[in-house]
Design a protein around this motif. Structure first.
Motif, mmCIF file in Angstrom:
data_model
loop_
_atom_site.group_PDB
_atom_site.id
_atom_site.type_symbol
_atom_site.label_atom_id
_atom_site.label_comp_id
_atom_site.label_asym_id
_atom_site.label_seq_id
_atom_site.Cartn_x
_atom_site.Cartn_y
_atom_site.Cartn_z
ATOM 1 N N SER A 106 36.985 3.353 -34.523
ATOM 2 C CA SER A 106 37.963 2.584 -33.744
ATOM 3 C C SER A 106 37.524 2.459 -32.289
ATOM 4 C CB SER A 106 39.340 3.247 -33.806
ATOM 5 O OG SER A 106 39.823 3.280 -35.117
ATOM 6 N N MET A 107 37.010 3.548 -31.729
ATOM 7 C CA MET A 107 36.552 3.541 -30.348
ATOM 8 C C MET A 107 35.439 2.504 -30.162
ATOM 9 S SD MET A 107 34.658 6.640 -28.291
ATOM 10 C CE MET A 107 33.254 6.595 -29.401
ATOM 11 N N LEU A 108 34.470 2.523 -31.064
ATOM 12 C CA LEU A 108 33.376 1.559 -30.966
ATOM 13 C C LEU A 108 33.871 0.132 -31.150
ATOM 14 C CD1 LEU A 108 30.631 3.557 -32.863
ATOM 15 C CD2 LEU A 108 30.776 3.133 -30.402
ATOM 16 N N GLY A 112 33.735 -2.980 -28.434
ATOM 17 C CA GLY A 112 32.906 -4.121 -28.788
ATOM 18 C C GLY A 112 31.512 -3.740 -29.251
ATOM 19 N N PHE A 113 31.346 -2.484 -29.651
ATOM 20 C CA PHE A 113 30.038 -2.002 -30.109
ATOM 21 C C PHE A 113 29.978 -2.035 -31.633
ATOM 22 C CE2 PHE A 113 31.029 0.350 -26.181
ATOM 23 C CZ PHE A 113 30.016 -0.149 -25.375
ATOM 24 N N PRO A 114 28.878 -2.488 -32.196
ATOM 25 C CA PRO A 114 28.757 -2.475 -33.657
ATOM 26 C C PRO A 114 28.512 -1.058 -34.170
ATOM 27 C CG PRO A 114 26.725 -3.273 -32.668
ATOM 28 C CD PRO A 114 27.705 -3.070 -31.542
ATOM 29 N N LEU A 133 42.107 0.708 -24.763
ATOM 30 C CA LEU A 133 42.101 1.425 -26.033
ATOM 31 C C LEU A 133 40.791 2.185 -26.194
ATOM 32 C CD1 LEU A 133 43.460 2.112 -28.725
ATOM 33 C CD2 LEU A 133 42.515 -0.036 -29.644
ATOM 34 N N TYR A 134 39.688 1.543 -25.810
ATOM 35 C CA TYR A 134 38.383 2.201 -25.871
ATOM 36 C C TYR A 134 38.399 3.493 -25.052
ATOM 37 C CZ TYR A 134 33.481 3.223 -24.941
ATOM 38 O OH TYR A 134 32.280 3.859 -24.805
ATOM 39 N N ALA A 135 38.894 3.423 -23.823
ATOM 40 C CA ALA A 135 38.926 4.599 -22.949
ATOM 41 C C ALA A 135 39.790 5.699 -23.551
ATOM 42 C CB ALA A 135 39.433 4.213 -21.564
ATOM 43 N N PHE A 136 40.947 5.320 -24.074
ATOM 44 C CA PHE A 136 41.829 6.312 -24.689
ATOM 45 C C PHE A 136 41.151 6.978 -25.894
ATOM 46 C CE2 PHE A 136 44.808 7.350 -28.091
ATOM 47 C CZ PHE A 136 45.542 8.346 -27.464
ATOM 48 N N HIS A 141 38.427 11.243 -28.887
ATOM 49 C CA HIS A 141 37.267 11.662 -29.694
ATOM 50 C C HIS A 141 36.632 12.918 -29.092
ATOM 51 C CE1 HIS A 141 34.451 10.684 -32.910
ATOM 52 N NE2 HIS A 141 33.434 10.857 -32.086
ATOM 53 N N THR A 142 36.527 12.953 -27.788
ATOM 54 C CA THR A 142 35.937 14.113 -27.103
ATOM 55 C C THR A 142 36.799 15.355 -27.294
ATOM 56 O OG1 THR A 142 34.887 12.688 -25.462
ATOM 57 C CG2 THR A 142 35.205 15.001 -24.854
ATOM 58 N N TRP A 143 38.095 15.243 -27.045
ATOM 59 C CA TRP A 143 38.982 16.405 -27.159
ATOM 60 C C TRP A 143 39.086 16.900 -28.600
ATOM 61 C CZ3 TRP A 143 40.267 19.582 -23.470
ATOM 62 C CH2 TRP A 143 40.220 19.119 -22.161
#
Length: 180
Positions: A106-108, A112-114, A133-136, A141-143
């Motif tokens: 979802s983050m990717l 906009g990353f494939p 949304l990407y930043a969130f 993902h990190t936490w």
């Protein structure tokens, strides 16, 4: 669980021991990805994405096995708080191993990353492109990766406690199955 204890099913043991090195590799690759800006970074990303999806597929299969094959009972003399911790930590592991790849995907997608799986095959985006949304999701993902690392260490410590100190059959029920 000493006399006459039962073991995890063969499929449960298979998925457990197949996934263990994948998860360990993923944790180290994730740390390496955030710790380097060299050309190695792109190599780690190229490994991280398909490995995450492989873990996702394996955890879905493993959950099916867990639901269809009852795990062996814990030792009768095991304190209640340890039983709760064992059950809770296993479900936290399942949840994290299920959620982490979806959050990464979802983050990717939001960035906009494939998601390259192998040459000629990319996964489709699963959320719309959105920088907020990407930043969130990146933070989540990190936490959650840190929580996965801590939960994995607790799981490993509990396995060693059962195998080396209590010697109550809990470790051997996953390690060697029905063999002597």
């Amino acid at each position: 669980m000493k006399a006459g204890h039962v073991h995890f099913s063969l499929p449960a043991r298979f998925f457990h021991w197949l996934m263990a090195p994948f998860v360990i590799a993923m944790l180290f690759i994730g740390v390496g990805m955030v710790a380097t800006v060299s050309r190695l970074h792109l190599t780690l990303i190229a490994i991280h994405r398909p490995l995450g999806i492989a873990i996702f597929v394996l955890v879905v299969l493993r959950l099916i096995v867990r639901i269809t094959h009852r795990p062996p009972p814990l030792p009768a003399d095991m304190p209640g708080w340890q039983r709760c911790m064992a059950l809770g930590s296993h479900w936290v592991l399942y949840l994290l191993l299920f959620a982490m790849p979806l959050i990464g995907w979802s983050m990717l997608s939001a960035g906009g990353f494939p998601v390259h799986m192998f040459p000629g095959f990319d996964l489709p985006p699963i959320v719309p492109q959105n920088p907020r949304l990407y930043a969130f999701l990146r933070g989540a993902h990190t936490w959650l990766a840190m929580l996965l690392f801590v939960t994995f260490l607790a799981h490993l410590a509990a396995a060693m406690f059962h195998g080396l100190i209590r010697r109550d059959g809990v470790f051997s029920s996953m390690a060697r199955g029905n063999r002597g």
